[in-house]
Design an enzyme around this catalytic site. Sequence first.
Site, PDB file in Angstrom:
ATOM      1  N   PRO A  10     -85.513 -31.479 -13.532  1.00 29.85           N
ATOM      2  CG  PRO A  10     -86.314 -32.272 -15.568  1.00 29.85           C
ATOM      3  CD  PRO A  10     -85.273 -31.379 -14.963  1.00 29.85           C
ATOM      4  CG  ASN A  11     -87.253 -36.744 -11.867  1.00 30.21           C
ATOM      5  OD1 ASN A  11     -88.448 -36.877 -11.604  1.00 30.21           O
ATOM      6  ND2 ASN A  11     -86.758 -37.034 -13.051  1.00 30.21           N
ATOM      7  NE  ARG A  18     -87.520 -44.015  -3.957  1.00 26.69           N
ATOM      8  CZ  ARG A  18     -88.244 -44.510  -4.956  1.00 26.69           C
ATOM      9  NH1 ARG A  18     -89.361 -43.942  -5.321  1.00 26.69           N
ATOM     10  NH2 ARG A  18     -87.843 -45.600  -5.582  1.00 26.69           N
ATOM     11  CE1 TYR A  23     -78.248 -37.818  -8.554  1.00 25.84           C
ATOM     12  CE2 TYR A  23     -79.995 -39.410  -8.100  1.00 25.84           C
ATOM     13  CZ  TYR A  23     -79.155 -38.782  -8.994  1.00 25.84           C
ATOM     14  OH  TYR A  23     -79.209 -39.092 -10.326  1.00 25.84           O
ATOM     15  CG  ASN A  74     -78.209 -30.498 -10.873  1.00 27.13           C
ATOM     16  OD1 ASN A  74     -78.275 -31.063 -11.976  1.00 27.13           O
ATOM     17  ND2 ASN A  74     -78.044 -31.158  -9.753  1.00 27.13           N
ATOM     18  CB  ALA A  77     -82.556 -36.206 -16.976  1.00 30.01           C
ATOM     19  CD  GLU A  98     -73.003 -28.849 -16.793  1.00 26.66           C
ATOM     20  OE1 GLU A  98     -72.288 -28.185 -17.605  1.00 26.66           O
ATOM     21  OE2 GLU A  98     -73.347 -30.021 -17.001  1.00 26.66           O
ATOM     22  CG  HIS A 100     -74.021 -32.549 -13.039  1.00 19.30           C
ATOM     23  ND1 HIS A 100     -75.328 -32.588 -13.451  1.00 19.30           N
ATOM     24  CD2 HIS A 100     -73.329 -31.908 -14.004  1.00 19.30           C
ATOM     25  CE1 HIS A 100     -75.424 -32.016 -14.623  1.00 19.30           C
ATOM     26  NE2 HIS A 100     -74.226 -31.589 -14.986  1.00 19.30           N
ATOM     27  CB  ILE A 101     -75.752 -34.117  -6.550  1.00 22.91           C
ATOM     28  CG1 ILE A 101     -76.566 -32.826  -6.395  1.00 22.91           C
ATOM     29  CG2 ILE A 101     -75.544 -34.809  -5.199  1.00 22.91           C
ATOM     30  CD1 ILE A 101     -78.036 -33.056  -6.105  1.00 22.91           C
ATOM     31  NE  ARG A 107     -75.258 -41.805 -11.731  1.00 23.88           N
ATOM     32  CZ  ARG A 107     -76.419 -41.180 -11.515  1.00 23.88           C
ATOM     33  NH1 ARG A 107     -76.434 -39.884 -11.271  1.00 23.88           N
ATOM     34  NH2 ARG A 107     -77.547 -41.856 -11.526  1.00 23.88           N
ATOM     35  NE  ARG A 111     -77.078 -41.263 -14.966  1.00 18.78           N
ATOM     36  CZ  ARG A 111     -78.384 -41.002 -14.812  1.00 18.78           C
ATOM     37  NH1 ARG A 111     -78.827 -39.759 -14.877  1.00 18.78           N
ATOM     38  NH2 ARG A 111     -79.241 -41.979 -14.580  1.00 18.78           N
TER      39      ARG A 111
HETATM   40  O1  CA2 Z   1     -75.868 -35.668 -10.298  1.00 15.58           O
HETATM   41  C1  CA2 Z   1     -76.697 -34.828 -10.613  1.00 15.58           C
HETATM   42  O2  CA2 Z   1     -76.886 -33.793  -9.976  1.00 15.58           O
HETATM   43  C2  CA2 Z   1     -77.611 -35.075 -11.827  1.00 15.58           C
HETATM   44  O3  CA2 Z   1     -77.807 -33.833 -12.477  1.00 15.58           O
HETATM   45  C3  CA2 Z   1     -78.918 -35.606 -11.273  1.00 15.58           C
HETATM   46  C4  CA2 Z   1     -79.910 -36.017 -12.348  1.00 15.58           C
HETATM   47  C5  CA2 Z   1     -79.249 -36.949 -13.359  1.00 15.58           C
HETATM   48  O4  CA2 Z   1     -80.154 -37.230 -14.412  1.00 15.58           O
HETATM   49  C6  CA2 Z   1     -77.976 -36.352 -13.926  1.00 15.58           C
HETATM   50  O5  CA2 Z   1     -77.407 -37.272 -14.828  1.00 15.58           O
HETATM   51  C7  CA2 Z   1     -76.997 -36.041 -12.822  1.00 15.58           C
HETATM   52  C8  CA2 Z   1     -81.108 -36.741 -11.719  1.00 15.58           C
HETATM   53  C9  CA2 Z   1     -81.864 -35.886 -10.753  1.00 15.58           C
HETATM   54  C10 CA2 Z   1     -82.868 -36.759 -10.062  1.00 15.58           C
HETATM   55  O6  CA2 Z   1     -82.741 -36.533  -8.683  1.00 15.58           O
HETATM   56  C11 CA2 Z   1     -83.216 -37.473  -7.831  1.00 15.58           C
HETATM   57  C12 CA2 Z   1     -82.921 -37.305  -6.509  1.00 15.58           C
HETATM   58  C13 CA2 Z   1     -83.337 -38.219  -5.588  1.00 15.58           C
HETATM   59  C14 CA2 Z   1     -84.081 -39.299  -5.993  1.00 15.58           C
HETATM   60  C15 CA2 Z   1     -84.394 -39.476  -7.323  1.00 15.58           C
HETATM   61  C16 CA2 Z   1     -83.960 -38.539  -8.256  1.00 15.58           C
END
Ligand code: CA2
Length: 145
Positions: A10-11, A18, A23, A74, A77, A98, A100-101, A107, A111
């Site tokens: 998601p997202n 954003r 990210y 990835n 959340a 797995e 994560h960016i 953080r 997380r």
């Molecule tokens: O660091 C990562 O790749 C995460 O998987 C990204 C998730 C976060 O919930 C994990 O804890 C770590 C969030 C993805 C949302 O991506 C966005 C990218 C740009 C703007 C807003 C959200």
Amino acid sequence: MSLIYVLNGPNLNLLGKRQPEVYGHETLAMVEADCRRVAEELGHSIRFEQSNREYEIIDWIHAAREEAAGIIINPAALTHTSIAILDALNAYDHPVIEVHISNVHKREAFRHHSYVSLRADGVIAGLGTEGYQLAIRRICTLLKS
Ligand code: CA2
């Protein structure tokens, strides 16, 4: 030639649009193009997907059971909440990495725990979107051995 699934939760469709301070500036389409190039250089192909719906990610993991030599995921959340994704990955027999960016360990405390890490053969965090390319390289190494 093997097929590698690259699944995004998601997202992540908002990547590059954003929160670039967290990210980075690369969009998901750019990440996909990079993954495709690296996989092709190494003689493999990818299926690259993103969904905001948990069930869709689970369905792709099930499809991977028949089709994919490895999964890069990835879960965003859902990493921190989804026992259902862990269960689906536990029913998958090939390598799972797995990604994560961001460095999730730097953080918020929520997380720091990942259900998916209980199954993953490797975890990459905090290397930016480059982590996806490194995960593809690692899966290709595992496929050779
Ligand atoms: O660091 C990562 O790749 C995460 O998987 C990204 C998730 C976060 O919930 C994990 O804890 C770590 C969030 C993805 C949302 O991506 C966005 C990218 C740009 C703007 C807003 C959200």
